[in-house]
Design a protein around this motif. Structure first.
Motif, mmCIF file in Angstrom:
data_model
loop_
_atom_site.group_PDB
_atom_site.id
_atom_site.type_symbol
_atom_site.label_atom_id
_atom_site.label_comp_id
_atom_site.label_asym_id
_atom_site.label_seq_id
_atom_site.Cartn_x
_atom_site.Cartn_y
_atom_site.Cartn_z
ATOM 1 N N ALA A 131 0.718 -0.538 2.035
ATOM 2 C CA ALA A 131 2.160 -1.396 1.870
ATOM 3 C C ALA A 131 3.343 -0.582 1.965
ATOM 4 C CB ALA A 131 1.976 -2.355 0.422
ATOM 5 N N LEU A 132 2.939 0.732 1.321
ATOM 6 C CA LEU A 132 4.148 1.489 1.615
ATOM 7 C C LEU A 132 4.327 2.220 2.734
ATOM 8 C CD1 LEU A 132 3.645 3.443 -1.950
ATOM 9 C CD2 LEU A 132 5.452 2.162 -1.373
ATOM 10 N N ASN A 133 3.230 2.188 3.461
ATOM 11 C CA ASN A 133 3.319 2.843 5.065
ATOM 12 C C ASN A 133 4.079 1.809 5.707
ATOM 13 O OD1 ASN A 133 2.375 5.528 5.239
ATOM 14 N ND2 ASN A 133 0.409 4.673 4.831
ATOM 15 N N ILE A 134 3.821 0.550 5.553
ATOM 16 C CA ILE A 134 4.233 -0.608 6.201
ATOM 17 C C ILE A 134 5.936 -0.812 5.882
ATOM 18 C CG2 ILE A 134 4.581 -3.130 6.138
ATOM 19 C CD1 ILE A 134 1.573 -3.300 6.158
ATOM 20 N N ASP A 194 4.965 11.310 -2.401
ATOM 21 C CA ASP A 194 5.334 11.461 -0.932
ATOM 22 C C ASP A 194 5.885 10.247 -0.045
ATOM 23 O OD1 ASP A 194 5.034 14.181 -1.226
ATOM 24 O OD2 ASP A 194 2.863 14.206 -0.151
ATOM 25 N N HIS A 195 5.077 9.147 -0.406
ATOM 26 C CA HIS A 195 5.438 7.865 0.263
ATOM 27 C C HIS A 195 6.775 7.292 -0.626
ATOM 28 C CE1 HIS A 195 1.731 7.494 2.661
ATOM 29 N NE2 HIS A 195 1.019 7.495 1.564
ATOM 30 N N PHE A 196 6.759 7.422 -1.752
ATOM 31 C CA PHE A 196 7.858 6.877 -2.412
ATOM 32 C C PHE A 196 9.223 7.492 -2.273
ATOM 33 C CE2 PHE A 196 4.945 5.053 -5.814
ATOM 34 C CZ PHE A 196 5.785 3.637 -5.866
ATOM 35 N N ARG A 197 9.055 8.877 -1.929
ATOM 36 C CA ARG A 197 10.260 9.646 -1.602
ATOM 37 C C ARG A 197 10.773 9.358 -0.138
ATOM 38 N NH1 ARG A 197 7.821 14.112 -5.010
ATOM 39 N NH2 ARG A 197 6.580 14.665 -2.809
ATOM 40 N N ALA A 198 9.635 9.106 0.708
ATOM 41 C CA ALA A 198 10.149 8.726 2.149
ATOM 42 C C ALA A 198 10.831 7.387 2.137
ATOM 43 C CB ALA A 198 8.970 8.772 2.832
ATOM 44 N N LEU A 199 10.208 6.501 1.273
ATOM 45 C CA LEU A 199 10.899 5.216 1.027
ATOM 46 C C LEU A 199 12.145 5.109 0.624
ATOM 47 C CD1 LEU A 199 10.594 1.985 1.523
ATOM 48 C CD2 LEU A 199 9.656 1.966 -0.715
#
Length: 286
Positions: A131-134, A194-199
């Protein structure tokens, strides 16, 4: 809430409202409440301006965080209403538990320019790597392409004529508003961090806080008197009774929320002569 006139502040509108002045004449309310109302009005005005700008396209995506029950969703919906947007046509709200596949389908449905997907209290999505990648794909301004690995799992949606397969990618030109009670920094290490930081890097961030029950009550006061939070159940006189009752009980309430006011309002409408005992139970369970 009506749009403010040039030079007018929300605090002026609220505190100059004859109905509000009448309510505040009650000896139940301490003079210090006006000071807190002024602070909340200033904060609400700033957040309202943020939401209005967001809906006009200032940002492609936003994350709104804060304690539950202090009006995050209420004010976002008010901004959508002020803009004249229609649910299911101009915007859609995802609420509660959802899957990465459900997110993909909802984003695709709201992918046209000017359309908005509001993800409200879907905290399970923020713990799902897919979901985070989406979301990262949808919130990327330069290359807003959302992808799904069709070799792993074909996505289908059910319509009137049966199931239809979704494409394995699409361009997302809409907007995303994420409303959550969970701090976005919950994962501080590893891949999820890493995903959270990118989002976060792709989204405008806004946090609403309420550090005391008096501040939560002030937010409730404004929502009731200006935004008609409980108007479908109560008269003006009953709204004043509700506010006085809750204010008197504040020292014994663990955590107040707008939902508490709605619960008690329904009790008043159902049993207008005997509602206080049940209302006290609602407050004790907070």
């Amino acid at each position: 809430m009506k749009l403010l006139k040039r030079g007018e502040t929300l605090a002026h509108r609220v505190l100059d409202d004859p109905a509000v002045r009448q309510i505040l004449r009650s000896t139940v309310f301490k003079p210090s409440l006006k000071v807190q109302l002024d602070r909340v009005c200033e904060d609400n005005q700033l957040f309202g301006a943020f939401c209005d700008g967001l809906i006009r396209g200032t940002h492609k995506a936003a994350i709104i965080t804060g304690d539950p029950g202090i009006g995050k969703s209420h004010q976002v919906r008010a901004a959508l209403k002020r803009a004249g947007l229609q649910e299911h046509t101009n915007f859609r709200v995802m609420r509660g538990m959802s899957s990465a596949g459900g997110l993909y389908a909802c984003l695709m449905a709201m992918s046209a320019p000017g359309q908005i997907l509001v993800i409200d209290d879907c905290d399970t999505l923020l713990k799902d790597e897919t979901a985070l990648n989406i979301l990262k794909g949808a919130t990327d301004r330069k290359d807003p392409v959302v992808r799904w690995d069709s070799l792993r799992n074909n996505l289908k949606v059910r319509g009137q004529e049966g199931y239809t397969a979704l494409p394995d990618h699409f361009r997302f030109d809409g907007q995303v508003i994420i409303i959550t009670n969970v701090g976005i920094d919950g994962h501080r290490k590893g891949r999820m961090a890493d995903h959270f930081r990118a989002l976060k890097d792709r989204c405008a961030m806004y946090e609403i806080s309420a550090n005391s029950n008096v501040e939560r009550f002030s937010r409730m006061f404004v929502a009731i008197t200006q935004d008609q939070l409980v108007r479908e159940w109560l008269t003006d006189k009953q709204e004043a009774q509700l506010l006085e009752f809750i204010y008197r009980k504040l020292p014994n309430v663990k955590r107040l929320s707008l939902r508490t006011a709605e619960m008690i309002a329904r009790e008043i409408k159902l049993t207008p002569d005997t509602w206080e005992k049940m209302a006290e139970r609602h407050l004790q369970c907070r």
